[in-house]
Design an enzyme around this catalytic site. Structure first.
Site, PDB file in Angstrom:
ATOM      1  N   ILE A   1      10.547   9.778  -1.830  1.00 57.09           N
ATOM      2  CA  ILE A   1       9.380  10.475  -2.182  1.00 57.09           C
ATOM      3  C   ILE A   1       8.354  10.941  -1.022  1.00 57.09           C
ATOM      4  O   ILE A   1       7.938  10.216  -0.309  1.00 57.09           O
ATOM      5  CB  ILE A   1       8.558   9.720  -3.453  1.00 57.09           C
TER       6      ILE A   1
ATOM      7  N   GLU B   1      12.991   0.620  -2.942  1.00 53.69           N
ATOM      8  CA  GLU B   1      12.537  -0.123  -1.700  1.00 53.69           C
ATOM      9  C   GLU B   1      11.686   0.825  -1.114  1.00 53.69           C
ATOM     10  O   GLU B   1      11.862   1.871  -0.828  1.00 53.69           O
ATOM     11  CB  GLU B   1      13.916  -0.454  -0.852  1.00 53.69           C
TER      12      GLU B   1
ATOM     13  N   ASN C   1       4.174   0.005   4.210  1.00 48.74           N
ATOM     14  CA  ASN C   1       3.662   1.309   3.489  1.00 48.74           C
ATOM     15  C   ASN C   1       2.893   0.769   2.164  1.00 48.74           C
ATOM     16  O   ASN C   1       3.174   0.926   1.113  1.00 48.74           O
ATOM     17  CB  ASN C   1       4.842   2.078   3.226  1.00 48.74           C
TER      18      ASN C   1
ATOM     19  N   VAL D   1       5.392  13.659   0.344  1.00 53.65           N
ATOM     20  CA  VAL D   1       4.305  14.311   0.344  1.00 53.65           C
ATOM     21  C   VAL D   1       3.876  14.865   1.721  1.00 53.65           C
ATOM     22  O   VAL D   1       3.614  14.016   2.654  1.00 53.65           O
ATOM     23  CB  VAL D   1       2.960  14.069  -0.386  1.00 53.65           C
TER      24      VAL D   1
ATOM     25  N   TYR E   1       3.120   3.001  -6.388  1.00 58.71           N
ATOM     26  CA  TYR E   1       4.146   2.406  -7.301  1.00 58.71           C
ATOM     27  C   TYR E   1       3.451   1.431  -8.305  1.00 58.71           C
ATOM     28  O   TYR E   1       3.868   1.262  -9.277  1.00 58.71           O
ATOM     29  CB  TYR E   1       5.316   2.008  -6.351  1.00 58.71           C
TER      30      TYR E   1
END
Length: 150
Positions: free
Chosen positions: A71, A105, A110, A73, A117
């Site tokens: 994912i 994962e 991060n 951005v 999440y």
């Protein structure tokens, strides 16, 4: 955010723009080969604000499980809720394909992704020691899971 957010599946013609965003966002980005290989195996979606591509995401669906693989951005578009919109879209795609649980994962460092999440409903279920390459060595992965609901 002034323009509406829209989504569409990725095609091979989108690869250069996807890689530009991927390389701007990550120290260890996915390669051209990984994306090309994934086109036939995974659900790869692009996210747009108006006409501008601002992100992409990859989810693999195996029976009733989804695996969120990527994912991303654009760095200059981060911090405005686009990551959550992309995540919600990918999870709705997984649910429509009868996945009822999702795993992922992420790098231990991060923290922004971890918070995203967690906000969506993922919980930490384990760790993979030295899973990711990192500047100067290796980095642990946090393993997370979430039940998908309609």
């Amino acid at each position: 955010m002034s323009d509406a957010v829209t989504f569409r599946p990725m095609t091979e013609a989108d690869l250069d723009t996807v890689l530009k965003i991927e390389y701007a966002a990550f120290s260890h980005p996915w390669t051209r080969g990984i994306f090309l290989d994934g086109l036939g195996k995974y659900h790869i979606w692009l996210m747009f604000e108006g006409e501008q591509q601002v992100g992409h995401g990859v989810v693999q669906i195996i029976l009733d499980e989804a695996h969120l693989l990527n994912i991303t951005v654009k760095p200059e578009s981060q911090g405005r809720g686009l990551g959550l919109k992309l995540l919600e879209h990918l999870m709705s795609i997984a649910y429509k394909h009868e996945a009822r649980e999702c795993f992922l994962e992420l790098r231990d460092s991060n923290t922004a992704a971890f918070k995203l999440y967690e906000r969506y409903g993922f919980n930490e279920i384990g760790r993979r020691r030295d899973y990711y390459p990192a500047v100067g060595g290796r980095e642990d992965a946090v393993v997370m899971a979430c039940t998908l609901v309609d």
